[in-house]
Scaffold this motif. Structure first.
Motif, PDB file in Angstrom:
ATOM      1  N   VAL A  41      35.408  28.101  98.695  1.00 43.06           N
ATOM      2  CA  VAL A  41      35.375  26.989  97.742  1.00 43.06           C
ATOM      3  C   VAL A  41      36.393  25.908  98.107  1.00 43.06           C
ATOM      4  CG1 VAL A  41      34.470  28.328  95.819  1.00 43.06           C
ATOM      5  CG2 VAL A  41      36.942  28.255  96.199  1.00 43.06           C
ATOM      6  N   THR A  42      37.029  26.042  99.261  1.00 44.62           N
ATOM      7  CA  THR A  42      37.969  25.033  99.744  1.00 44.62           C
ATOM      8  C   THR A  42      37.330  24.246 100.884  1.00 44.62           C
ATOM      9  OG1 THR A  42      38.965  26.743 101.159  1.00 44.62           O
ATOM     10  CG2 THR A  42      40.038  26.293  99.060  1.00 44.62           C
ATOM     11  N   ILE A  72      29.762  19.875  94.471  1.00 40.53           N
ATOM     12  CA  ILE A  72      31.204  19.680  94.674  1.00 40.53           C
ATOM     13  C   ILE A  72      31.821  20.814  95.483  1.00 40.53           C
ATOM     14  CG2 ILE A  72      31.471  18.299  92.581  1.00 40.53           C
ATOM     15  CD1 ILE A  72      32.599  20.799  91.202  1.00 40.53           C
ATOM     16  N   LEU A  73      31.031  21.861  95.786  1.00 42.36           N
ATOM     17  CA  LEU A  73      31.490  22.996  96.582  1.00 42.36           C
ATOM     18  C   LEU A  73      30.347  23.479  97.466  1.00 42.36           C
ATOM     19  CD1 LEU A  73      33.215  25.087  93.733  1.00 42.36           C
ATOM     20  CD2 LEU A  73      34.399  23.737  95.479  1.00 42.36           C
ATOM     21  N   PRO A  74      30.661  24.175  98.563  1.00 41.62           N
ATOM     22  CA  PRO A  74      29.588  24.800  99.347  1.00 41.62           C
ATOM     23  C   PRO A  74      28.808  25.782  98.471  1.00 41.62           C
ATOM     24  CG  PRO A  74      31.666  24.838 100.552  1.00 41.62           C
ATOM     25  CD  PRO A  74      31.983  24.393  99.162  1.00 41.62           C
ATOM     26  N   ARG A  84      28.543  30.485  94.754  1.00 41.54           N
ATOM     27  CA  ARG A  84      27.897  31.721  94.290  1.00 41.54           C
ATOM     28  C   ARG A  84      28.856  32.911  94.373  1.00 41.54           C
ATOM     29  NH1 ARG A  84      22.258  30.929  97.665  1.00 41.54           N
ATOM     30  NH2 ARG A  84      21.297  29.375  96.281  1.00 41.54           N
ATOM     31  N   LYS A  85      29.697  32.910  95.390  1.00 39.19           N
ATOM     32  CA  LYS A  85      30.574  34.053  95.620  1.00 39.19           C
ATOM     33  C   LYS A  85      31.788  34.069  94.706  1.00 39.19           C
ATOM     34  CE  LYS A  85      33.074  36.425  99.350  1.00 39.19           C
ATOM     35  NZ  LYS A  85      33.389  36.412 100.808  1.00 39.19           N
ATOM     36  N   TRP A  86      32.364  32.900  94.428  1.00 40.93           N
ATOM     37  CA  TRP A  86      33.682  32.861  93.800  1.00 40.93           C
ATOM     38  C   TRP A  86      33.715  32.295  92.385  1.00 40.93           C
ATOM     39  CZ3 TRP A  86      36.850  35.864  96.170  1.00 40.93           C
ATOM     40  CH2 TRP A  86      36.781  36.017  97.572  1.00 40.93           C
ATOM     41  N   ILE A  87      32.807  31.405  92.060  1.00 48.66           N
ATOM     42  CA  ILE A  87      32.899  30.746  90.762  1.00 48.66           C
ATOM     43  C   ILE A  87      32.307  31.622  89.670  1.00 48.66           C
ATOM     44  CG2 ILE A  87      32.276  28.722  89.403  1.00 48.66           C
ATOM     45  CD1 ILE A  87      34.322  28.209  91.621  1.00 48.66           C
ATOM     46  N   VAL A  88      33.123  31.898  88.669  1.00 48.35           N
ATOM     47  CA  VAL A  88      32.709  32.699  87.518  1.00 48.35           C
ATOM     48  C   VAL A  88      32.621  31.776  86.305  1.00 48.35           C
ATOM     49  CG1 VAL A  88      33.370  34.565  85.967  1.00 48.35           C
ATOM     50  CG2 VAL A  88      33.803  34.775  88.429  1.00 48.35           C
TER      51      VAL A  88
END
Length: 401
Positions: free
Chosen positions: A59-60, A216-218, A223-227
């Motif tokens: 997400v960076t 705003i993110l890949p 899908r992997k990190w955003i909760v």
């Protein structure tokens, strides 16, 4: 024999310290996020292409992974190789910390002690050896601020963009320049107008990435990190950073309150009101941390306090409340002096220090994550803001430009 300068002594100290850190930690098992970060570096190493930049499981922004991938192509992508690269980046960053402080502090002894206070933070130690995105971001961010202080306009724009392309939260640094330039617009209109419009350009590379990602993110990283979280803006994060900034700057904070400023009842009253407000939003881990790692604290200091007082105990809540009050009290003083300077039309570049800290507090609650570690990038600025107020004639202190 010629006496060594303060810069040379700090450089020697940095070499020795980082060498010791390297010897101790170079072969340590992977720490925290290192595994997935190194996996992503290897992805960029094997396929450094537009396709990879368009979608990767983070997400960076991609600059950190690209730079480390270029290193890995030459020196290998082993854990040891990547950690050596982190040590080299840390060596540069430590020098930038000392240089920034020396711009504002006349006494070499104080510069050394203040620099030491920054780097003895366990997170600063950790990010100086382990493969995290923080140290490279801090290096670019410090460079950008120093270049602004030195009026190196084009280099400032470049390094601001580089910082943002490593971590989105580095946007606080060019935003701080914009805020300062707006405040100072009527004093030096042509210069500050140039900084306002020029600094906006530093956001363009990130906007281009938004277009490339289609968000705003890949997509894979999202899908992997955003909760999904209840709140779009997490006020509890401000509580966290006010509280634990006191912990990591405790010697200076105690000296600041006791030696120079003392207890002012008006400031204390304002601090109590702010503190009681933030106590309604207690410090707590993010939804992502709870769901993905089942970690119920926000960092090393929080873990230590839980072990001493017990999780969710009354003593823990009282202790954190005291730290929050101290943080509020110090910040009330900082902001009051900041407003006094504006009222008296004293537009010194040292104002940047406070602006960076305020923007950090205001912007970080938008993040999906909260962690004590994130303080490392702004502690030098908060620390200098506090130190400069120790001089009663603080408004006469000038940056050595």
């Amino acid at each position: 024999m010629k006496k060594l300068s303060a810069n040379q002594l700090w450089f020697i100290f940095s070499i020795l310290s980082l060498s010791i850190i390297g010897i101790i930690a170079i072969h340590c098992p992977l720490r925290g996020d290192e595994k997935h970060i190194i996996d992503t570096i290897k992805l960029f190493t094997t396929d450094l292409s537009f396709k990879t930049i368009k979608d990767y499981p983070e997400v960076t922004p991609p600059l950190f992974y690209i730079i480390y991938a270029l290193w890995a192509k030459i020196f290998g992508s082993t854990i040891e190789s990547l950690r050596i690269f982190t040590l080299l980046i840390a060596l540069i960053t430590w020098q930038l910390v000392f240089y920034l402080i020396s711009l504002f502090v006349n006494k070499n002894k104080d510069s050394f002690l203040l620099s030491l206070l920054v780097i003895i933070n366990p997170y600063f130690f950790g990010t100086s050896i382990f493969v995290f995105t923080d140290m490279l971001t801090i290096m670019f961010s410090l460079s950008a601020v120093i270049l602004f202080l030195k009026d190196k306009y084009y280099l400032f724009l470049i390094f601001s963009s580089l910082a943002i392309l490593c971590r989105q939260y580095a946007i606080i640094f060019p935003l701080a320049i914009i805020v300062f330039s707006i405040i100072n617009l009527f004093i030096k209109k042509p210069i500050n107008r140039r900084y306002i419009f020029g600094t906006v350009l530093t956001f363009l590379p990130l906007l281009v990435l938004f277009f490339v990602w289609g968000d705003i993110l890949p997509v894979s990283g999202m899908r992997k990190w955003i909760v999904p979280a209840k709140n779009f803006y997490n006020i509890s994060y401000i509580n966290t950073y006010l509280t634990f900034s006191v912990v990591y700057l405790l010697p200076l904070v105690i000296y600041f309150i006791y030696k120079s400023i003392g207890l002012n009842f008006l400031n204390a009253g304002i601090a109590v009101i702010i503190c009681l407000t933030f106590l309604q939003f207690p410090s707590q881990p993010s939804a992502a941390t709870l769901m993905q790692a089942n970690i119920r604290t926000v960092g090393f200091a929080n873990i230590a306090f839980v072990k001493v007082f017990g999780e969710n105990s009354l003593m823990l809540k009282v202790f954190l409340g005291i730290l929050l009050f101290i943080g509020c009290y110090v910040n009330v003083i900082l902001i009051r002096y900041f407003l006094i300077d504006i009222k008296n039309k004293i537009y010194d570049k040292k104002m940047i220090l406070v602006i960076v800290w305020i923007l950090f507090l205001l912007i970080m609650p938008f993040s999906y994550q909260v962690w004590e570690k994130y303080l490392t990038m702004v502690l030098p600025f908060l620390m200098l803001s506090i130190y400069l107020l120790l001089d009663i004639e603080h408004t006469k202190i000038k940056v050595k430009l």
